[in-house]
Design a protein around this motif. Structure first.
Motif, PDB file in Angstrom:
ATOM      1  N   THR A 137      55.235  33.106  53.413  1.00  0.00           N
ATOM      2  CA  THR A 137      54.699  34.005  54.425  1.00  0.00           C
ATOM      3  C   THR A 137      55.720  34.291  55.511  1.00  0.00           C
ATOM      4  N   LEU A 138      56.501  33.313  55.895  1.00  0.00           N
ATOM      5  CA  LEU A 138      57.483  33.525  56.956  1.00  0.00           C
ATOM      6  C   LEU A 138      58.646  34.392  56.504  1.00  0.00           C
ATOM      7  N   THR A 139      58.896  34.492  55.221  1.00  0.00           N
ATOM      8  CA  THR A 139      60.026  35.268  54.748  1.00  0.00           C
ATOM      9  C   THR A 139      59.641  36.678  54.303  1.00  0.00           C
ATOM     10  N   LEU A 140      58.361  36.992  54.231  1.00  0.00           N
ATOM     11  CA  LEU A 140      57.932  38.316  53.810  1.00  0.00           C
ATOM     12  C   LEU A 140      58.150  39.334  54.921  1.00  0.00           C
ATOM     13  N   PRO A 141      58.561  40.551  54.558  1.00  0.00           N
ATOM     14  CA  PRO A 141      58.640  41.603  55.575  1.00  0.00           C
ATOM     15  C   PRO A 141      57.270  41.792  56.235  1.00  0.00           C
ATOM     16  N   SER A 142      57.269  42.199  57.482  1.00  0.00           N
ATOM     17  CA  SER A 142      56.026  42.253  58.254  1.00  0.00           C
ATOM     18  C   SER A 142      54.990  43.198  57.660  1.00  0.00           C
ATOM     19  N   HIS A 143      55.400  44.325  57.094  1.00  0.00           N
ATOM     20  CA  HIS A 143      54.401  45.233  56.522  1.00  0.00           C
ATOM     21  C   HIS A 143      53.740  44.625  55.292  1.00  0.00           C
ATOM     22  N   LEU A 144      54.500  43.947  54.463  1.00  0.00           N
ATOM     23  CA  LEU A 144      53.912  43.290  53.299  1.00  0.00           C
ATOM     24  C   LEU A 144      52.955  42.188  53.756  1.00  0.00           C
ATOM     25  N   ARG A 145      53.323  41.445  54.783  1.00  0.00           N
ATOM     26  CA  ARG A 145      52.422  40.412  55.315  1.00  0.00           C
ATOM     27  C   ARG A 145      51.116  41.033  55.796  1.00  0.00           C
TER      28      ARG A 145
ATOM     29  N   THR B 126      48.047  34.792  48.401  1.00  0.00           N
ATOM     30  CA  THR B 126      49.012  34.662  47.308  1.00  0.00           C
ATOM     31  C   THR B 126      48.601  35.468  46.072  1.00  0.00           C
ATOM     32  N   GLU B 127      47.321  35.850  45.990  1.00  0.00           N
ATOM     33  CA  GLU B 127      46.863  36.688  44.875  1.00  0.00           C
ATOM     34  C   GLU B 127      47.284  38.141  45.052  1.00  0.00           C
ATOM     35  N   ALA B 128      47.540  38.550  46.275  1.00  0.00           N
ATOM     36  CA  ALA B 128      47.908  39.934  46.577  1.00  0.00           C
ATOM     37  C   ALA B 128      49.416  40.126  46.399  1.00  0.00           C
ATOM     38  N   VAL B 129      49.869  39.882  45.184  1.00  0.00           N
ATOM     39  CA  VAL B 129      51.290  40.036  44.875  1.00  0.00           C
ATOM     40  C   VAL B 129      51.629  41.525  44.842  1.00  0.00           C
ATOM     41  N   PRO B 130      52.879  41.878  45.116  1.00  0.00           N
ATOM     42  CA  PRO B 130      53.247  43.300  45.199  1.00  0.00           C
ATOM     43  C   PRO B 130      52.864  44.132  43.979  1.00  0.00           C
ATOM     44  N   GLU B 131      52.943  43.577  42.787  1.00  0.00           N
ATOM     45  CA  GLU B 131      52.668  44.361  41.583  1.00  0.00           C
ATOM     46  C   GLU B 131      51.181  44.437  41.219  1.00  0.00           C
ATOM     47  N   ALA B 132      50.314  43.750  41.946  1.00  0.00           N
ATOM     48  CA  ALA B 132      48.878  43.767  41.654  1.00  0.00           C
ATOM     49  C   ALA B 132      48.270  45.115  42.041  1.00  0.00           C
ATOM     50  N   THR B 133      47.451  45.668  41.141  1.00  0.00           N
ATOM     51  CA  THR B 133      46.733  46.895  41.476  1.00  0.00           C
ATOM     52  C   THR B 133      45.517  46.530  42.316  1.00  0.00           C
ATOM     53  N   LEU B 134      45.226  47.383  43.289  1.00  0.00           N
ATOM     54  CA  LEU B 134      44.115  47.095  44.199  1.00  0.00           C
ATOM     55  C   LEU B 134      42.772  47.128  43.476  1.00  0.00           C
ATOM     56  N   LEU B 135      42.541  48.195  42.706  1.00  0.00           N
ATOM     57  CA  LEU B 135      41.237  48.351  42.067  1.00  0.00           C
ATOM     58  C   LEU B 135      41.104  47.523  40.797  1.00  0.00           C
ATOM     59  N   GLY B 136      42.165  47.369  40.044  1.00  0.00           N
ATOM     60  CA  GLY B 136      42.091  46.647  38.783  1.00  0.00           C
ATOM     61  C   GLY B 136      42.295  45.158  38.947  1.00  0.00           C
TER      62      GLY B 136
ATOM     63  N   ASN C  11      52.811  49.664  46.538  1.00  0.00           N
ATOM     64  CA  ASN C  11      52.668  51.077  46.897  1.00  0.00           C
ATOM     65  C   ASN C  11      52.043  51.219  48.277  1.00  0.00           C
ATOM     66  N   LEU C  12      51.040  50.402  48.574  1.00  0.00           N
ATOM     67  CA  LEU C  12      50.400  50.452  49.885  1.00  0.00           C
ATOM     68  C   LEU C  12      51.366  49.995  50.967  1.00  0.00           C
ATOM     69  N   THR C  13      52.149  48.974  50.683  1.00  0.00           N
ATOM     70  CA  THR C  13      53.149  48.500  51.644  1.00  0.00           C
ATOM     71  C   THR C  13      54.195  49.576  51.908  1.00  0.00           C
ATOM     72  N   ASP C  14      54.651  50.237  50.852  1.00  0.00           N
ATOM     73  CA  ASP C  14      55.636  51.313  51.010  1.00  0.00           C
ATOM     74  C   ASP C  14      55.066  52.465  51.830  1.00  0.00           C
ATOM     75  N   LEU C  15      53.795  52.807  51.588  1.00  0.00           N
ATOM     76  CA  LEU C  15      53.149  53.870  52.352  1.00  0.00           C
ATOM     77  C   LEU C  15      53.037  53.475  53.820  1.00  0.00           C
ATOM     78  N   LEU C  16      52.685  52.235  54.086  1.00  0.00           N
ATOM     79  CA  LEU C  16      52.616  51.743  55.464  1.00  0.00           C
ATOM     80  C   LEU C  16      53.986  51.823  56.126  1.00  0.00           C
ATOM     81  N   THR C  17      55.019  51.394  55.434  1.00  0.00           N
ATOM     82  CA  THR C  17      56.372  51.426  55.987  1.00  0.00           C
ATOM     83  C   THR C  17      56.791  52.860  56.313  1.00  0.00           C
ATOM     84  N   GLU C  18      56.483  53.772  55.398  1.00  0.00           N
ATOM     85  CA  GLU C  18      56.812  55.188  55.597  1.00  0.00           C
ATOM     86  C   GLU C  18      56.065  55.756  56.798  1.00  0.00           C
ATOM     87  N   ARG C  19      54.772  55.453  56.888  1.00  0.00           N
ATOM     88  CA  ARG C  19      53.963  55.967  58.005  1.00  0.00           C
ATOM     89  C   ARG C  19      54.397  55.358  59.340  1.00  0.00           C
ATOM     90  N   ALA C  20      54.745  54.082  59.324  1.00  0.00           N
ATOM     91  CA  ALA C  20      55.198  53.423  60.556  1.00  0.00           C
ATOM     92  C   ALA C  20      56.509  54.041  61.029  1.00  0.00           C
TER      93      ALA C  20
END
Length: 140
Positions: A4-12, A27-37, A123-132
């Motif tokens: 958690t301390l090493t993750l970029p803030s948007h991913l956290r 820990t289940e919300a890994v970057p490659e996990a799909t939100l709906l599936g 994808n959600l993290t990237d969208l957040l980073t872009e919007r920020a």
């Protein structure tokens, strides 16, 4: 050092919002996990996740923003056919905006309803980073 301390803030922020909204461990919300599936979110959960992200980051993202990213301004009739099956134009666009998407892995036609199911934590993290970044540029 913990993960958690090493993750970029948007991913956290995204992982925390997802975990809180869905009642899962971060820990289940890994970057490659799909939100709906993979994570089992439903459309109402997406609203909760986006609200939590906004509260934590002061950056507003809507489900429409997610859909706009996925469809890229391509009109419905050019993105899919009359049966709402995503066509070559739509699939090509999805390959551009979703790095994890590989049309050769599809086992059946992708429908318009199925497109949102491709959206991952990354994808959600990237969208957040872009919007920020855009919000920061607007404020400057």
């Amino acid at each position: 050092m913990s993960e958690t301390l090493t993750l970029p803030s948007h991913l956290r922020a995204v992982r925390a919002a997802i975990a809180d909204a869905l009642g899962i461990d971060e820990t289940e919300a890994v970057p490659e996990a799909t939100l709906l599936g993979d994570l089992g979110a439903e459309s109402i959960d997406l609203l909760d996740i986006l609200f939590r992200i906004e509260r934590a980051t002061q950056v507003k993202i809507t489900v429409a923003d997610m859909a706009d990213l996925l469809q890229g301004g391509i009109p419905d009739e050019e993105f899919g056919d009359e049966n709402e099956v995503v066509n070559d134009t739509g699939l090509t666009h999805l390959e551009k905006v979703l790095p994890q998407f590989d049309r050769s892995q599809l086992t059946e036609p992708l429908t318009a309803d199925g497109v949102l199911g491709l959206f991952t934590v990354r994808n959600l993290t990237d969208l957040l980073t872009e919007r920020a970044a855009a919000a920061g540029a607007d404020a400057a």
